[in-house]
Write a protein that holds these residues in place. Structure first.
Motif, short mmCIF file in Angstrom:
data_model
loop_
_atom_site.label_atom_id
_atom_site.label_comp_id
_atom_site.label_asym_id
_atom_site.label_seq_id
_atom_site.Cartn_x
_atom_site.Cartn_y
_atom_site.Cartn_z
N SER A 34 0.68 -1.10 -0.03
CA SER A 34 -0.05 -0.15 -0.02
C SER A 34 0.81 1.18 -0.01
CB SER A 34 -0.78 -0.01 1.06
OG SER A 34 -1.64 1.31 1.36
N VAL A 50 0.94 -5.24 2.37
CA VAL A 50 -0.29 -5.72 2.86
C VAL A 50 -0.08 -7.47 2.80
CG1 VAL A 50 -2.80 -6.14 2.19
CG2 VAL A 50 -1.56 -3.84 1.63
N PHE A 76 -5.92 -10.06 0.57
CA PHE A 76 -4.88 -8.94 1.11
C PHE A 76 -5.78 -8.09 1.84
CE2 PHE A 76 -2.92 -11.00 -2.71
CZ PHE A 76 -1.77 -11.02 -2.13
N GLY A 77 -5.52 -7.90 3.22
CA GLY A 77 -6.29 -6.88 4.00
C GLY A 77 -7.75 -7.34 3.94
N THR A 78 -8.41 -6.54 3.93
CA THR A 78 -10.07 -6.67 3.80
C THR A 78 -10.51 -6.27 2.64
OG1 THR A 78 -10.42 -4.41 4.76
CG2 THR A 78 -9.93 -6.21 6.40
N GLU A 79 -10.03 -5.63 1.56
CA GLU A 79 -10.63 -5.14 0.44
C GLU A 79 -10.05 -5.88 -0.76
OE1 GLU A 79 -9.99 -1.10 0.44
OE2 GLU A 79 -11.48 -0.62 2.10
#
Length: 298
Positions: free
Chosen positions: A8, A16, A153-156
């Motif tokens: 990011s 991430v 990857f992460g929440t998005e």
């Protein structure tokens, strides 16, 4: 994902970290809700029962853009049984064609049900990872199988990577040449027909040479070249030109009259909104960048 690192840049550079789904349903629900965008498959049913005799449930049933039936099986992590389980359900599917056509008719209408491509059923396995034995195993089967590795990857963000893609019924590179051979024998434009057949064979070689994850499917009206989704559709030669339809966005291409055309919203065989007209080997050379672009976005 294998070798992929995501960063990011919102505030500095922060990696991430990838992760697996907490439960299998997390990835299944997401892909089923967006199956056409993510896999190029129209979603038909979830947890489809194979009845009391077979005693199983197919994770997802769908139909791809060429009309081929698709079984999709999900696993949260690595599971040596996912391929065999999927092949079991594919065998069930081929023994229950009428039931599948009825499902397609209910979901997509009578026209779609009448155009199911039974010669090219597909199995897509989506899992956290696969072993080298899995990759080897799919190459020994006579079915069309795609192994797709996922990572959140992460929440998005979610990433999908095709680990292996095998065509169960490959159409040989000479198919277009053989198809036109009868026309050459009985026609009056033998030289033109021969030139078009040779051009079709050259297009086939170029498209298949773009990557080792490409499979080719013979539809009733075109040849589809696909990764998970079609990236090129080649129609049979007509008179003095060969039409290729690509998934490249026509708005991102400098259109050239007589060579490229935006066919968005216009009826045509194959999938893709960018039409490429090929008449000579020189046209094929000009088109190769567009082929690579479409392959990259498929």
């Amino acid at each position: 994902m294998s070798g992929l690192r995501l960063f990011s840049t919102a505030s500095g550079v922060t990696e991430v970290m990838p992760r697996l789904a907490e439960v299998e349903a997390e990835v299944q629900d997401l892909i089923e809700a967006n199956m056409q965008a993510m896999l190029g498959v129209r979603f038909l049913a979830s947890e489809y029962s194979t009845g009391p005799v077979h005693g199983g449930r197919i994770d997802s049933l769908g139909i791809d853009e060429n009309g081929a039936p698709v079984v999709v099986e999900f696993k949260r992590g690595t599971d040596a049984g996912v391929i065999h389980q999927g092949l079991y359900y594919m065998s069930w599917l081929m023994d229950h064609k009428a039931e599948f056509r009825h499902l397609v008719r209910d979901r997509l209408g009578a026209t779609a049900a009448a155009q199911v491509l039974w010669s090219a059923p597909r199995l897509i396995c989506v899992a956290g990872d696969f072993t080298r034995y899995d990759v080897h195993a799919v190459r020994e089967h006579r079915r069309s199988i795609d192994l797709v590795r996922y990572r959140f990857f992460g929440t998005e963000h979610i990433g999908l990577e095709t680990v292996a893609s095998v065509s169960g019924r490959p159409v040989g590179p000479g198919a277009c040449r053989r198809r036109r051979a009868a026309d050459v024998q009985g026609g009056t434009r033998a030289d033109t027909d021969k030139a078009m057949a040779e051009l079709a064979a050259a297009v086939d070689e170029v498209l298949l040479g773009l990557g080792d994850d490409i499979t080719k499917v013979a539809n009733r009206t075109y040849l589809a070249y696909q990764r998970l989704r079609n990236f090129a559709c080649v129609c049979p030669p007509r008179q003095t030109k060969l039409l290729v339809y690509l998934k490249a966005d026509p708005k991102e291409v400098d259109l050239v009259p007589g060579f490229t055309r935006d066919v968005t919203g216009l009826g045509h065989h194959g999938t893709g909104d960018l039409e490429v007209q090929l008449r000579t080997e020189r046209d094929l050379e000009r088109a190769q960048e567009l082929f690579r672009f479409s392959y990259a976005v498929a």
